[in-house]
Design a protein around this motif. Structure first.
Motif, PDB file in Angstrom:
ATOM      1  N   SER A 201       0.801  -1.240   0.000  1.00 46.18           N
ATOM      2  CA  SER A 201       0.000   0.000   0.000  1.00 46.18           C
ATOM      3  C   SER A 201       0.827   1.279   0.000  1.00 46.18           C
ATOM      4  N   THR A 202       2.006   1.232   0.605  1.00 47.89           N
ATOM      5  CA  THR A 202       2.786   2.466   0.766  1.00 47.89           C
ATOM      6  C   THR A 202       4.210   2.287   0.280  1.00 47.89           C
ATOM      7  N   MET A 203       4.844   3.413  -0.059  1.00 39.66           N
ATOM      8  CA  MET A 203       6.234   3.373  -0.501  1.00 39.66           C
ATOM      9  C   MET A 203       7.151   2.979   0.647  1.00 39.66           C
ATOM     10  N   ASP A 204       6.810   3.353   1.866  1.00 39.15           N
ATOM     11  CA  ASP A 204       7.639   2.971   3.015  1.00 39.15           C
ATOM     12  C   ASP A 204       7.717   1.454   3.139  1.00 39.15           C
ATOM     13  N   THR A 205       6.560   0.787   3.007  1.00 37.47           N
ATOM     14  CA  THR A 205       6.547  -0.675   3.073  1.00 37.47           C
ATOM     15  C   THR A 205       7.324  -1.263   1.905  1.00 37.47           C
ATOM     16  N   ALA A 206       7.135  -0.694   0.733  1.00 36.59           N
ATOM     17  CA  ALA A 206       7.826  -1.201  -0.450  1.00 36.59           C
ATOM     18  C   ALA A 206       9.337  -1.099  -0.291  1.00 36.59           C
ATOM     19  N   GLU A 207       9.807   0.008   0.251  1.00 31.31           N
ATOM     20  CA  GLU A 207      11.247   0.181   0.449  1.00 31.31           C
ATOM     21  C   GLU A 207      11.786  -0.784   1.501  1.00 31.31           C
ATOM     22  N   LYS A 208      10.967  -1.082   2.498  1.00 24.34           N
ATOM     23  CA  LYS A 208      11.363  -2.065   3.511  1.00 24.34           C
ATOM     24  C   LYS A 208      11.506  -3.451   2.870  1.00 24.34           C
ATOM     25  N   VAL A 209      10.533  -3.818   2.037  1.00 22.33           N
ATOM     26  CA  VAL A 209      10.589  -5.099   1.339  1.00 22.33           C
ATOM     27  C   VAL A 209      11.797  -5.145   0.405  1.00 22.33           C
ATOM     28  N   TYR A 210      12.029  -4.053  -0.310  1.00 27.48           N
ATOM     29  CA  TYR A 210      13.153  -3.998  -1.245  1.00 27.48           C
ATOM     30  C   TYR A 210      14.485  -4.171  -0.506  1.00 27.48           C
TER      31      TYR A 210
ATOM     32  N   ALA B  66       6.539 -12.004  -0.569  1.00 27.49           N
ATOM     33  CA  ALA B  66       5.218 -11.796  -1.151  1.00 27.49           C
ATOM     34  C   ALA B  66       4.136 -12.363  -0.232  1.00 27.49           C
ATOM     35  N   LYS B  67       4.395 -13.536   0.311  1.00 25.74           N
ATOM     36  CA  LYS B  67       3.422 -14.150   1.217  1.00 25.74           C
ATOM     37  C   LYS B  67       3.245 -13.323   2.496  1.00 25.74           C
ATOM     38  N   GLU B  68       4.309 -12.640   2.902  1.00 25.79           N
ATOM     39  CA  GLU B  68       4.250 -11.871   4.142  1.00 25.79           C
ATOM     40  C   GLU B  68       3.646 -10.478   3.934  1.00 25.79           C
ATOM     41  N   TYR B  69       3.990  -9.821   2.833  1.00 32.63           N
ATOM     42  CA  TYR B  69       3.649  -8.403   2.694  1.00 32.63           C
ATOM     43  C   TYR B  69       2.587  -8.093   1.636  1.00 32.63           C
TER      44      TYR B  69
ATOM     45  N   SER C 140      12.670  -5.598  -9.772  1.00 35.29           N
ATOM     46  CA  SER C 140      12.732  -4.155  -9.968  1.00 35.29           C
ATOM     47  C   SER C 140      12.841  -3.426  -8.639  1.00 35.29           C
ATOM     48  N   GLU C 141      13.091  -2.156  -8.719  1.00 38.27           N
ATOM     49  CA  GLU C 141      12.909  -1.281  -7.574  1.00 38.27           C
ATOM     50  C   GLU C 141      11.410  -1.007  -7.426  1.00 38.27           C
ATOM     51  N   PRO C 142      10.954  -0.542  -6.276  1.00 38.52           N
ATOM     52  CA  PRO C 142       9.529  -0.240  -6.108  1.00 38.52           C
ATOM     53  C   PRO C 142       9.074   0.825  -7.101  1.00 38.52           C
ATOM     54  N   PHE C 143       7.847   0.663  -7.610  1.00 42.72           N
ATOM     55  CA  PHE C 143       7.287   1.657  -8.528  1.00 42.72           C
ATOM     56  C   PHE C 143       5.772   1.747  -8.318  1.00 42.72           C
ATOM     57  N   VAL C 144       5.233   2.871  -8.710  1.00 41.09           N
ATOM     58  CA  VAL C 144       3.811   3.149  -8.501  1.00 41.09           C
ATOM     59  C   VAL C 144       2.987   2.525  -9.619  1.00 41.09           C
ATOM     60  N   THR C 145       1.891   1.848  -9.238  1.00 45.03           N
ATOM     61  CA  THR C 145       0.944   1.304 -10.203  1.00 45.03           C
ATOM     62  C   THR C 145      -0.450   1.814  -9.849  1.00 45.03           C
TER      63      THR C 145
ATOM     64  N   ASN D  68      -2.713   0.088  -8.703  1.00 44.58           N
ATOM     65  CA  ASN D  68      -3.246  -0.691  -7.577  1.00 44.58           C
ATOM     66  C   ASN D  68      -2.462  -0.521  -6.283  1.00 44.58           C
ATOM     67  N   GLY D  69      -1.353   0.197  -6.341  1.00 44.74           N
ATOM     68  CA  GLY D  69      -0.509   0.346  -5.162  1.00 44.74           C
ATOM     69  C   GLY D  69       0.939   0.503  -5.567  1.00 44.74           C
ATOM     70  N   ILE D  70       1.829   0.099  -4.687  1.00 45.08           N
ATOM     71  CA  ILE D  70       3.272   0.144  -4.963  1.00 45.08           C
ATOM     72  C   ILE D  70       3.736  -1.289  -5.218  1.00 45.08           C
ATOM     73  N   ALA D  71       4.407  -1.513  -6.330  1.00 41.56           N
ATOM     74  CA  ALA D  71       4.782  -2.872  -6.717  1.00 41.56           C
ATOM     75  C   ALA D  71       6.291  -3.040  -6.823  1.00 41.56           C
ATOM     76  N   ILE D  72       6.710  -4.272  -6.573  1.00 40.46           N
ATOM     77  CA  ILE D  72       8.061  -4.727  -6.919  1.00 40.46           C
ATOM     78  C   ILE D  72       7.849  -5.918  -7.851  1.00 40.46           C
ATOM     79  N   LEU D  73       8.436  -5.852  -9.011  1.00 37.39           N
ATOM     80  CA  LEU D  73       8.192  -6.851 -10.049  1.00 37.39           C
ATOM     81  C   LEU D  73       9.395  -7.772 -10.205  1.00 37.39           C
ATOM     82  N   TYR D  74       9.110  -9.053 -10.331  1.00 34.46           N
ATOM     83  CA  TYR D  74      10.165 -10.041 -10.600  1.00 34.46           C
ATOM     84  C   TYR D  74       9.923 -10.616 -11.994  1.00 34.46           C
ATOM     85  N   LEU D  75      10.934 -10.536 -12.859  1.00 38.48           N
ATOM     86  CA  LEU D  75      10.855 -11.114 -14.195  1.00 38.48           C
ATOM     87  C   LEU D  75      11.573 -12.456 -14.192  1.00 38.48           C
TER      88      LEU D  75
END
Length: 299
Positions: free
Chosen positions: A172-181, A194-197, A237-242, A244-251
């Motif tokens: 939901s937030t960039m702060d959480t996304a940066e923590k995950v990153y 992903a299962k946790e956050y 990826s680094e976190p980015f805005v979508t 639906n929220g803030i995403a980190i994408l794995y290719l």
């Protein structure tokens, strides 16, 4: 989808399922393979409460249950390989890559190393299937008009659209996304994070896995593909805005467009139509009579 194309895909899958099962069977580290040189054929291969199972009993059981089928498979492949070489039958790499791409999209999450092993097995089986089809189709006359009509009607089904295999972590937030990153950068598992956050309930329990997606899909934010264009396979990826929220994408895997024109598809369509017109099954046994073959189970 044409019945013939569907049948071809089913054949690929049947061949591949066998190859895949053999691959996984051989890849199980819990069951070590016994080196033939370490087997003493004069000693029992097993005992059950003192009851011996001899090497001869074991070999007879293997021969009775698997011997004929496996030997026939070996002969089939060698017959097709030899006749294809004699008749100068070659299969374009592009066709083989298209089939490999199709099979890849039917796999779930697979490591880079395991996928490479599967691709090697697929490549051999796909080459065998197309060479067999070409050999069986020889002598059956199919007009140019028939081929052109079939191509006009079904050519799109032979094309492969670019497809990307994704996982994501949506928060939901960039702060959480940066923590995950930061945790990813420290070596944490993308799937476990992903299962946790992740707030995406549809993919969270599957570790954020989104499967393979065409660039034309309407089910993912469009900027996923823009972000993926900057990623290497098996990277995030680094976190980015979508939307639906803030995403980190794995290719995981990127598969390119593979398209064919009429001249490229013509020989394969002609072979398909030839087999259909003659009601010929895709088996190698009719080709045996072209070579001098003697085998354990008869002539």
């Amino acid at each position: 989808m044409s019945k013939k194309l569907l049948f071809s895909i089913i054949v690929v899958l049947l061949i591949t399922n066998v190859a895949t099962m053999l691959f996984w069977k051989n890849d199980q580290t819990e069951t070590p393979v016994v080196d033939d040189e370490k087997i003493d054929t004069k000693k029992p291969v097993a005992t059950i409460d003192g009851e011996k199972v001899s090497y001869g009993d074991w070999m007879k059981s293997l021969q009775d249950n698997y011997g004929k089928k496996e030997l026939k498979n070996i002969i089939d492949h060698q017959v097709v390989e030899k006749l294809a070489d004699d008749h100068n039958i070659t299969i374009s790499d592009k066709v083989i890559e298209r089939d490999i791409a199709l099979l890849t999209t039917m796999q779930g999450l697979t490591s880079k190393e395991d996928l490479q092993k599967l691709e090697e097995s697929w490549r051999s089986d796909i080459l065998y299937r197309y060479q067999l089809e070409a050999l069986l189709a020889e002598g059956n006359q199919i007009s140019e008009q028939e081929v052109q009509t079939y191509y006009t009607k079904y050519h799109e089904q032979y094309q492969f659209d670019k497809s990307l295999q994704f996982s994501h972590i949506l928060v939901s937030t960039m702060d959480t996304a940066e923590k995950v990153y930061a945790e990813l950068e420290d070596g944490a598992s993308f799937s476990l994070l992903a299962k946790e956050y992740s707030i995406d309930e549809d993919t969270r329990e599957g570790g954020g896995y989104l499967g393979f997606n065409s660039v034309n899909t309407e089910f993912l934010p469009s900027n996923y593909f823009d972000i993926a264009a900057e990623l290497e396979e098996y990277s995030y990826s680094e976190p980015f805005v979508t939307s639906n929220g803030i995403a980190i994408l794995y290719l995981h895997k990127s598969l390119p467009d593979i398209t064919f024109n009429y001249e490229e598809l013509k020989p394969f369509i002609r072979n398909e139509l030839a087999l259909k017109s003659s009601n010929q099954k895709l088996v190698a046994e009719p080709l045996w009579e072209k070579l001098d073959i003697n085998w354990l189970y008869g002539e």
